[in-house]
Structure formats: structure tokens, C-alpha cells
Design a protein around this motif. Structure first.
Motif, PDB file in Angstrom:
ATOM      1  N   LEU A 109       0.829  -1.197   0.000  1.00  0.00           N
ATOM      2  CA  LEU A 109       0.000   0.000   0.000  1.00  0.00           C
ATOM      3  C   LEU A 109       0.876   1.264   0.000  1.00  0.00           C
ATOM      4  O   LEU A 109       0.575   2.240  -0.699  1.00  0.00           O
ATOM      5  N   CYS A 110       1.951   1.236   0.768  1.00  0.00           N
ATOM      6  CA  CYS A 110       2.860   2.387   0.807  1.00  0.00           C
ATOM      7  C   CYS A 110       3.535   2.613  -0.545  1.00  0.00           C
ATOM      8  O   CYS A 110       3.711   3.757  -0.978  1.00  0.00           O
ATOM      9  N   LEU A 111       3.933   1.528  -1.216  1.00  0.00           N
ATOM     10  CA  LEU A 111       4.573   1.655  -2.526  1.00  0.00           C
ATOM     11  C   LEU A 111       3.607   2.219  -3.556  1.00  0.00           C
ATOM     12  O   LEU A 111       3.987   3.061  -4.385  1.00  0.00           O
ATOM     13  N   ILE A 112       2.361   1.751  -3.524  1.00  0.00           N
ATOM     14  CA  ILE A 112       1.359   2.288  -4.456  1.00  0.00           C
ATOM     15  C   ILE A 112       1.134   3.779  -4.174  1.00  0.00           C
ATOM     16  O   ILE A 112       1.099   4.609  -5.094  1.00  0.00           O
ATOM     17  N   GLY A 113       1.003   4.112  -2.871  1.00  0.00           N
ATOM     18  CA  GLY A 113       0.841   5.524  -2.509  1.00  0.00           C
ATOM     19  C   GLY A 113       2.041   6.357  -2.911  1.00  0.00           C
ATOM     20  O   GLY A 113       1.897   7.506  -3.343  1.00  0.00           O
ATOM     21  N   GLY A 114       3.255   5.794  -2.792  1.00  0.00           N
ATOM     22  CA  GLY A 114       4.460   6.506  -3.194  1.00  0.00           C
ATOM     23  C   GLY A 114       4.479   6.801  -4.685  1.00  0.00           C
ATOM     24  O   GLY A 114       4.851   7.903  -5.114  1.00  0.00           O
ATOM     25  N   ALA A 115       4.089   5.811  -5.500  1.00  0.00           N
ATOM     26  CA  ALA A 115       4.052   6.014  -6.953  1.00  0.00           C
ATOM     27  C   ALA A 115       3.040   7.091  -7.331  1.00  0.00           C
ATOM     28  O   ALA A 115       3.316   7.974  -8.152  1.00  0.00           O
ATOM     29  N   ILE A 116       1.866   7.036  -6.700  1.00  0.00           N
ATOM     30  CA  ILE A 116       0.847   8.064  -6.970  1.00  0.00           C
ATOM     31  C   ILE A 116       1.339   9.430  -6.494  1.00  0.00           C
ATOM     32  O   ILE A 116       1.163  10.452  -7.180  1.00  0.00           O
ATOM     33  N   GLY A 117       1.991   9.451  -5.313  1.00  0.00           N
ATOM     34  CA  GLY A 117       2.505  10.707  -4.774  1.00  0.00           C
ATOM     35  C   GLY A 117       3.553  11.334  -5.672  1.00  0.00           C
ATOM     36  O   GLY A 117       3.583  12.554  -5.854  1.00  0.00           O
ATOM     37  N   LEU A 118       4.424  10.503  -6.259  1.00  0.00           N
ATOM     38  CA  LEU A 118       5.456  11.013  -7.162  1.00  0.00           C
ATOM     39  C   LEU A 118       4.832  11.669  -8.382  1.00  0.00           C
ATOM     40  O   LEU A 118       5.225  12.763  -8.792  1.00  0.00           O
ATOM     41  N   VAL A 119       3.841  11.004  -8.960  1.00  0.00           N
ATOM     42  CA  VAL A 119       3.161  11.565 -10.138  1.00  0.00           C
ATOM     43  C   VAL A 119       2.431  12.864  -9.771  1.00  0.00           C
ATOM     44  O   VAL A 119       2.492  13.855 -10.509  1.00  0.00           O
TER      45      VAL A 119
END
Length: 412
Positions: free
Chosen positions: A340-350
Motif C-alpha cells: 500500500l505504501c509503494l502504491i501511494g508513493g508512486a501516486i505521490g510522485l506523479v
């Protein structure tokens, strides 16, 4: 095994969409704000491009003056005479530039009036800062020596003032004087480079500015190498003690410091008289504020994870009844948090890239060009992962240790 864990995690995310959405929102908002703020701070204090040599130069803006026999005190910006007489002869400085702060002026053109930001500079200014020249040339020593009425424009201002026309050789009026355009440079936002129009410091209606210790100027001092900066700082502090004001009954003690971009900001914000501008204090404040900002969504994430795991007590009881070990259950629950953190990180980067792109095009910060700091993204994501893992491990381990009958009943 890993494939089964990932499939299970995906099904859990889809089955509990509200928990998933709230968790992602906390992670994304935290990373976006952290990355955008850090990118802007880095662009300000550790720039590239036009101020790419900032690791070699110091800045001076303020001078403190007092009198040993009186309570008089004055803090103000530098005057031209102070820079010319005491700073330009410094042995450890390769180049010393005197430049005014940008001021709004009205530009007149055949019945049209527009407000632009004008900066007065000497020739050294253009040698220290690395502007990208689009056409023509920049201000040189000869222009300053003869007080020529010439001007350099940035690209946006040139297009605005002379749409569809060749820029070089065009004339405009500002401050009651007529200037001729000799060059056009790329738009820049950096603090020392920011302006719409640049003219020679000597192209002023009056030469009174040459005789003043206090005025509208700042100084940029470039050392031969970054290793020479400590010696240059000490030389600046020493030369301040030799300043002699034209009226010693008013002021006979002077203090000024050579600062990096960060220490200058710290000195002005904290009104510091320390040699380093109390940079350590400023950094401690910034780091503390960032950690406090991250702590709020992190605590929320912990509470959500505890609730989500406790809600799955029946599922855990069934799996334990069919032989699942405590280690397997903990691994599954922690993997869900990490994913969940990795998915949130990818969305946050974009999203952070999108926010910076919007800021560049919005005009809220004129001429802004900024890039994401991937190192900060990595640290932010790492902190988020740590919180995610810690918030999952403790309740997951507690639930995995329950007897199947208790877990099925949802009791501790």
C-alpha cells in the motif's frame, strides 16, 4: 508464496475500499507536500543553471552600524561606496559584484505603459551568474564605465514589449530615461538573477549613489574555489572593523558578514549576528516542522491499520485453524502495508510532478523552473514504509498469536 500474498493483498484492498482509499490519501498527501516544499527549497538555496556556481560565492545584503558612545543603531542594505571601497579590494575574492534589488518601474512605449522589475548591475554580475543569452550581448565593463543607456531584457519581457519585432536595438523609456536593448536572456527565477530588465548601475540620473554607505544594493562575492570561502568569510568580517563612516560621531562600529544563500535567509529570518547566521537552528526548525507534519498522517495510518487488522480477526482465526503459522500471518499483513505504501508513493510522485508542473505554468511564481528531488522522494517513501511496517507488525503479531478459537470470536 509471494504471488499468493500479493493476490490476497489485492483482494483485501478491493474488499475494503474505504480503508484503502483513506490510507492512500494519507500517504499521497504527505509525500506530495514533502516533495513540493523540498523541491522549492532546493531550488532557492542550492540552485543549478544561472546560479550553478553558488557554492563558490557569498552574498551580502545587510550592514549593522553602531556607536560606542551612543545608543544609535542602524541596520540597512549596502551602499555603493561600501562595496567599492571595502569589498572589491578583498584578496580572497576573484570577483565582486554590486547589484541593486529589483524595483518596479513603469515602462513607456508609444502611449503604452507596463510595470516591469528593473535591476541595476555592474559587469561583474554577468561574469558571476551564468545567464543563457538568446540574442545580442550582456552588460560589459565599457557600458558601466561610460554609463551607457543600454538594457538587457529577459525573453518574456522582450516578447511583451516588442511583439513580432526584432528585439535588439529597440528603445523604451523608464524612470525618465530612454534605454536601448542590447541583449535578451532566458527567463530566470533565482533570487540573484530575478528581474525583467537589467541596466548598468552607472546609467542613473544622478551619481549621488556613489557616495553612500547605505543604499539599495547588495553584493555577490565569488571565491576562486569553494575551499577559499572560509578565508573569504573571515576577511569580510575583518574588513568590517576597518570601515570609517564619513561622520564618526554617528557610527564608528560596523558589522557585516558574507553568507551562503541558506545562511543569508537564516540571518534575515532570525535576525542573527552569528558568523554562520544560525543555519543549524534554522535547519533544526525546518526538520522538526517536517517531522511533525509527517507524524499526523503517520499516526492516522497506525490507527487505521490497527482497526483493519482487528477487523480481520475471523479470517486470521480460520487461517490458523488450517495450519497457518504466526510468521506467515505477520508476513502477509506487513506485505499488505508495504504494498500500500509503494502504491501511494508512486501516486505521490506523479502528483508532486503534476503540482510542480502546474506551479511552473500558473505564473504564481514568475519564471519558476523546478525539478523533483528524487533523493527526498526516496527518504520520504522510506519513512512512510517504516511507519507502515511498524503500524502493521505490532497488531499483526498480536493477532497471529491468538488461539484460533479466540481469533474466530474476535476476542484478545
Amino acid at each position: 508464496m509471494l504471488r499468493n500474498y500479493l493476490l490476497t493483498a489485492w483482494k483485501v484492498f478491493m474488499r475494503r475500499k474505504l480503508f484503502t482509499a483513506i490510507n492512500l490519501l494519507c500517504i499521497v498527501l504527505t509525500l506530495v507536500v514533502l516533495m513540493v516544499v523540498t523541491a522549492l527549497l532546493q531550488n532557492t538555496f542550492y540552485p543549478t543553471g544561472v546560479e550553478g556556481r553558488s557554492e563558490r560565492f557569498l552574498q551580502m545584503v545587510m550592514v549593522d552600524s553602531t556607536n560606542t558612545d551612543k545608543t544609535m543603531h542602524r541596520r540597512g542594505t549596502l551602499g555603493y561606496k561600501l562595496v567599492e571601497q571595502y569589498l572589491k579590494p578583498l584578496k580572497n575574492a576573484e570577483l565582486v559584484s554590486v547589484t541593486s534589488f529589483p524595483e518596479s518601474v513603469s515602462v513607456y512605449q508609444e502611449g503604452r505603459v507596463s510595470d516591469q522589475m528593473m535591476r541595476l548591475t555592474d559587469a561583474e554580475y554577468w561574469k558571476i551568474l551564468d545567464f543563457s543569452v538568446i540574442s545580442g550581448r550582456v552588460i560589459n565593463d565599457d557600458d558601466v564605465a561610460h554609463g551607457r543607456m543600454v538594457a538587457v531584457l529577459n525573453e518574456s519581457t522582450a516578447r511583451k514589449l516588442f511583439p513580432g519585432l526584432p528585439y535588439l536595438g529597440q528603445k523604451f523609456s523608464a524612470n525618465g530615461q530612454t534605454f536601448t536593448v542590447i541583449g535578451v536572456v532566458r527567463d530566470e527565477m533565482h533570487l540573484n538573477a530575478y528581474a525583467d530588465i537589467w541596466t548598468p548601475v552607472s546609467a542613473q540620473p544622478s551619481s549621488d549613489y556613489k557616495n553612500k554607505f547605505f543604499g539599495q544594493f547588495g553584493a555577490i562575492l565569488m571565491a576562486r574555489s569553494a575551499d577559499d570561502l572560509p578565508a573569504l568569510k573571515k576577511e569580510i568580517i575583518a574588513v568590517a572593523k576597518t570601515v570609517q563612516y564619513e561622520d564618526p560621531t554617528k557610527f564608528n562600529i560596523f558589522q557585516f558578514w558574507g553568507d551562503s544563500k541558506l545562511s543569508l535567509f537564516s540571518r534575515m529570518l532570525l535576525s542573527s549576528e552569528a558568523e554562520d547566521g544560525d543555519v543549524g537552528t534554522l535547519l533544526a526548525i525546518i526538520v522538526t516542522l517536517m517531522l511533525l507534519f509527517m507524524a499526523l498522517p503517520a499516526l492516522n495510518l497506525v490507527n487505521l491499520n490497527v482497526g483493519r487488522i482487528m477487523e480481520r480477526s475471523s479470517e486470521i482465526g480460520v487461517r490458523k485453524a488450517f495450519g497457518a503459522t504466526s510468521r506467515q500471518l505477520v508476513a502477509q499483513l506487513v506485505l499488505e502495508n508495504v504494498l500500500l505504501c509503494l502504491i501511494g508513493g508512486a501516486i505521490g510522485l506523479v502528483c508532486a510532478a503534476g503540482v510542480l508542473w502546474w506551479l511552473e505554468g500558473s505564473g504564481l511564481i514568475p519564471y519558476l523552473t523546478v525539478h523533483l528531488n528524487l533523493a527526498v522522494f526516496g527518504y520520504g517513501l522510506l519513512i512512510t514504509l517504516v511507519f507502515g511496517v511498524l503500524s502493521g507488525v505490532i497488531p499483526a503479531w498480536k493477532m497471529s498469536r491468538l488461539a484460533p478459537v479466540h481469533a474466530l470470536k474476535g476476542t484478545a
